[in-house]
Write an enzyme that holds these catalytic residues in place. Structure first.
Site, mmCIF file in Angstrom:
data_model
loop_
_atom_site.group_PDB
_atom_site.id
_atom_site.type_symbol
_atom_site.label_atom_id
_atom_site.label_comp_id
_atom_site.label_asym_id
_atom_site.label_seq_id
_atom_site.Cartn_x
_atom_site.Cartn_y
_atom_site.Cartn_z
ATOM 1 C CG ASP A 262 -2.091 0.962 1.070
ATOM 2 O OD1 ASP A 262 -3.204 0.488 0.775
ATOM 3 O OD2 ASP A 262 -1.899 2.183 1.211
ATOM 4 C CG ASP A 308 -10.206 -2.584 -2.387
ATOM 5 O OD1 ASP A 308 -11.149 -2.005 -2.969
ATOM 6 O OD2 ASP A 308 -10.285 -2.998 -1.223
ATOM 7 C CB CYS A 361 -16.392 0.623 -2.178
ATOM 8 S SG CYS A 361 -15.258 1.801 -1.415
#
Length: 433
Positions: A262, A308, A361
């Site tokens: 990340d 993601d 999302c």
């Protein structure tokens, strides 16, 4: 505390949120600290009222023709809780700790006003500046889609197949009335009432032993749709706290190479303990160190890169209704730039025949379809895997899932209204050369 006293407390919390411009979670915590006499059930009920007001912030004010904290709470009671004017009046009787009695204007609004002539952004309870974005995706259905995103979400759990099986775990959680999720073969769902406290699943033995994780069914499906396989080299490029990493590890059955990274190493802090508890032994964590790229050695070798992506989170509004009202156009622009950057970073990592799974999302086309279109224009060596082929990862439910989801040339989108999950977009991109 009486129901009327809880209502007064909710009005107080909403006033604090709006006057001090602080997040709802902070306002609720500060209220609880200042009112230690309130029990856990009281605090849960007040939080439920507060979150419901934020879910119906625009429509409740429109219904009451008043945007005060009190008006929003009263309007919510009709729109979200289904109370009529008489029931609301019974709560607002002016007795000790109860709200003051209804005014004549409030009675008339509760008895006669509706949302029939409300603008789309009011009836759907979302910021007006997002109306064009939602219209581009949902058209005339945007009010119904947004209203579903304003509903309360259930608590979904993912069974970790490295530690247990769904049937056995469900039996162990029978006291919480956990039921299988409609789509995910790994999920269990606990429905929550309006005033219900979230069950402390972290204290359950099956959680402590790593057999379950809290994860929305939509997020579970997004991981399944990547079709990660045992023996592959898989890169979780935006791993964060590791929710998708854990799901990918279970899909890989401990075989192959899983690398989690990340850009913000602080986000990775919880992942080590979570991987250990879940029994994952084939995952490697690579945190950034200074200016060096922790994935510099991954060139043309990855079978799968999972993104993601950082996004606005519009698909999770039902879990965090406070966020949609604090969101500003500038935040979208920042997310769009970050998404493009992470897609560009992923491209050279993939080997011929490998794939990128781009996940958000969000329900906004600018973060989803447009990003995929832009990537394909810059990288003609990639093509979109047809959604029907992607959905095949769901086995016997693939056909029904395709009928429920919003399918586009760029990928699949889940929404609370269509699939009963949070809003997720999934596009799988295959490198052909």
């Amino acid at each position: 505390m009486t129901p009327a006293a809880r209502l007064s407390a909710a009005i107080e919390v909403i006033e604090t949120i709006e006057t001090q411009r602080i997040p709802a979670a902070q306002a609720l915590k500060e209220w609880g600290t200042a009112h230690r006499f309130a029990g856990s059930g009281d605090r849960a009920a007040i939080a439920g009222l507060t979150w419901d007001v934020l879910r119906r912030r625009a429509s409740s004010a429109f219904l009451m023709d008043d945007d005060s904290a009190r008006a929003r709470v009263l309007g919510m009671l009709k729109l979200e809780r289904g109370l009529d004017g008489a029931a609301v009046a019974a709560l607002c009787d002016g007795s000790r700790f109860a709200p003051q009695p209804l005014s004549e204007a409030e009675r008339q609004a509760l008895d006669s006003r509706t949302l029939n002539d409300a603008p789309a952004h009011v009836a759907g309870d979302y910021p007006e500046w997002l109306d064009g974005e939602l219209a581009a995706v949902f058209g005339d259905d945007r009010v119904a889609e947004a209203a579903a995103m304003a509903s309360r979400a259930p608590l979904d759990l993912r069974v970790n197949t490295l530690r247990g099986k769904r049937e056995k775990v469900q039996a162990q959680l029978s006291h919480l009335h956990a039921q299988p999720t409609p789509w995910s073969p790994l999920g269990l769902r606990i429905e929550l009432g309006a005033d219900a406290r979230n069950p402390g699943v972290q204290a359950e033995e099956v959680f402590i032993k790593g057999a379950i994780e809290v994860q929305d069914e939509g997020s579970q499906l997004a991981a399944l749709l990547t079709a990660a396989k045992p023996g592959e080299q898989v890169i979780d490029l935006c791993a964060g706290a590791g929710g998708k990493t854990l799901a990918l590890a279970a899909m890989m059955q401990g075989k192959g190479r899983l690398i989690a990274s990340d850009a913000d190493k602080r986000q990775l802090a919880p992942i080590h303990e979570r991987l250990s508890r879940a029994g994952v032994h084939n995952a490697e964590i690579r945190a950034p160190k200074g200016e060096a790229d922790p994935l510099a050695d991954i060139r043309g070798s990855a079978d799968l890169v999972v993104i993601d992506a950082p996004c606005t989170g519009t698909g999770t509004w039902r879990r965090n209704p406070d966020a949609k009202w604090r969101m500003r156009p500038g935040a979208l622009e920042i997310r769009l730039a970050a998404q493009q950057a992470v897609l560009e970073r992923a491209a050279p990592m993939v080997k011929p025949g490998g794939r990128i799974a781009y996940i958000t999302c969000s329900v906004l086309a600018s973060e989803n379809n447009a990003q995929v279109q832009g990537f394909l224009a810059r990288h003609p060596e990639f093509t979109v895997v047809p959604p029907a082929e992607v959905a095949a990862a769901l086995w016997d439910k693939a056909e029904a899932f395709l009928a429920a989801a919003l399918v586009s040339p760029e990928g699949l989108m889940m929404t609370p209204r269509r699939t009963g999950t949070d809003g997720f977009f999934v596009s799988v991109l295959k490198k052909t050369g």
